[in-house]
Write an enzyme that holds these catalytic residues in place. Structure first.
Site, short mmCIF file in Angstrom:
data_model
loop_
_atom_site.label_atom_id
_atom_site.label_comp_id
_atom_site.label_asym_id
_atom_site.label_seq_id
_atom_site.Cartn_x
_atom_site.Cartn_y
_atom_site.Cartn_z
N SER A 135 0.86 -1.17 0.00
CA SER A 135 0.00 0.00 0.00
C SER A 135 0.90 1.23 0.00
CB SER A 135 -0.89 -0.03 1.25
OG SER A 135 -1.59 1.18 1.39
N LYS A 161 -1.20 -0.95 -4.35
CA LYS A 161 -2.37 -0.11 -4.02
C LYS A 161 -1.87 1.30 -3.83
CE LYS A 161 -4.77 0.36 0.40
NZ LYS A 161 -5.54 -0.35 1.45
N ASP A 188 -7.23 3.39 -3.01
CA ASP A 188 -7.93 3.48 -1.72
C ASP A 188 -8.13 4.96 -1.37
OD1 ASP A 188 -8.96 3.20 0.82
OD2 ASP A 188 -7.22 2.15 1.67
N GLU A 213 -11.26 1.19 -3.32
CA GLU A 213 -11.52 0.93 -1.90
C GLU A 213 -12.09 2.17 -1.20
OE1 GLU A 213 -8.06 -0.73 -0.04
OE2 GLU A 213 -8.82 -0.50 2.00
N ASP A 238 -13.95 -0.96 3.22
CA ASP A 238 -13.02 -1.14 4.34
C ASP A 238 -13.71 -0.57 5.58
OD1 ASP A 238 -10.98 -0.85 6.26
OD2 ASP A 238 -9.53 0.08 4.93
N LYS A 262 -10.29 -6.53 8.09
CA LYS A 262 -9.28 -6.23 9.10
C LYS A 262 -9.88 -6.71 10.42
CE LYS A 262 -7.52 -2.03 6.87
NZ LYS A 262 -7.57 -0.55 6.87
#
Ligand code: OSB
Ligand code: MG
Length: 369
Positions: A135, A161, A188, A213, A238, A262
């Site tokens: 990320s 990402k 994201d 995302e 998320d 997560k």
């Protein structure tokens, strides 16, 4: 297991490079390390709350308070049989999932040590290595971003990402896509867009992204459904998915086609397993998100990502992508096929480096039964 004591460490660790998202920039990363003692065993957990309420309303300060004043009294001196039993003991505490998940992880670590089984085996995971990506935070310009991505590709990461925010979205993503036409790429937004302006992201649909995302509000499920209906690229939630119930809402409302799991955000590994199973039954893909974890949380993420419906690469990078020095003796390395090997020792399968933990600890407290 009769819980004899709980220790809470407030930890701050320098990141190898600043990490910037639509909600802010971090140079150091804070978290809580949780240590439980029971029956001669020690269990460790990581609570992924940060210093600021940017990603979540929880902070290391609130998680400290909730753990000390509300979670600890419900487990100390008591026989906590397993994660389900732990959840029953804390279900009257509204919210504060990150705090609950940190302690639940320590319960799992002890359970595994008692049974002589790794977390992966307790979960029923099959793989011994899991596909991972990196990320990449916001950079100063699209050119710098392309160079940063290139270094990660050279390191061997097979999926990238990038973080986006208004004004730093289509141009950034287009620059990366032009430079690397074949790379697995996703973006994201960390909730930076609204129903009024999400149309600006329409050009992303031409970039062959794996997913977009969390474009909209952190507590939204409904507007994401309107957005998903207008985009060919899968929307991935998320922040919005904080429980198995929210996952069901998102599935029923068609708010997304992918969920980032997560364990922290959903209140613990036990809840993450339930969401994994629900998504599998409904044909939604999941992948394991990350919170810049230390080796403790990273071991937990690797174990979770061994489950069969984790079909997209996780935000689980090698230790050196985050920290020069970690608080576990184990350092996680990237294999040449963009995977990381899952620990197979009992519990989390890691050893905490107590010297390093001490060095990065700002405050600690122990409560005994
Ligand atoms: O939104 O996925 C996110 C880090 C902190 C808070 C939120 C997020 C992230 C990341 C980093 O994207 C993922 C990682 O741990 O590598
Ligand atoms: Mg995210």
């Amino acid at each position: 297991m009769k819980i004899e004591s709980i220790s809470i460490f407030r930890v701050s660790m320098p990141l190898v490079a600043p990490f910037e998202t639509s909600f802010g920039r971090s140079i150091d990363r804070e978290c809580l390390v949780i240590m439980l003692h029971a029956e001669g065993l020690t269990g460790y957990g990581e609570c992924v709350a940060d210093l600021d309420p940017g990603y979540s309303y929880e902070t290391t300060g609130t998680a400290w308070h909730i753990t000390k004043d509300f979670i600890a009294p419900n487990i100390l001196g008591q026989d906590v049989a397993d994660a389900t039993d732990f959840q029953r003991r804390v279900e009257h505490i509204r919210g504060h999932n990150l705090a609950k998940a940190g302690v639940e992880m320590a319960v799992w670590d002890m359970l595994g040590k008692r049974e002589g089984k790794s977390l992966r085996d307790l979960f029923g995971g099959q793989r011994d290595r899991v596909p991972v990506g990196v990320s990449v935070g916001l950079q100063s310009s699209p050119d710098v971003l392309v160079k940063t991505v290139e270094t990660y590709l050279n390191d061997g990461y097979g999926r990238i990402k990038i973080k986006i925010k208004p004004g730093r979205d289509v141009d950034d993503a287009t620059a990366v896509r032009k430079a690397f036409p074949k790379t697995k790429l996703q973006v994201d937004a960390n909730s930076a867009y609204t129903l009024e302006n999400f149309q600006r992201l329409k050009p992303l649909d031409q970039l062959d992204l794996l997913l977009i995302e969390q474009p909209l509000n952190e507590d939204d499920i409904w507007d994401h459904a309107k957005m998903q209906a207008e985009f060919n690229t899968p929307i991935c939630l998320d922040e919005s998915i904080v429980s198995p119930r929210h996952a069901r809402y998102a599935i029923e409302m068609k708010s997304c086609r992918v969920i980032n799991i997560k364990a922290g955000r959903v209140g613990g590994l036990s809840q993450a397993l339930l969401i994994h199973n629900l998504c599998q039954a409904h044909g939604l893909s999941v992948w394991c998100g990350g919170m810049l974890e230390t080796g403790i949380g990273r071991a937990s993420n690797l174990a979770l990502a061994t489950l069969p419906n984790f079909v997209l690469p996780g935000d689980i990078s090698a230790s050196d992508r985050y920290y020069k020095q970690d608080i576990t003796e184990e350092r996680f390395r990237l294999n040449s096929d963009s995977t990381i090997t899952v620990p197979d020792g009992p519990g989390l399968g890691i050893h905490v480096d107590e010297e390093a933990l001490k060095r990065y600890t700002l405050a600690e407290m122990t409560i005994c039964a």
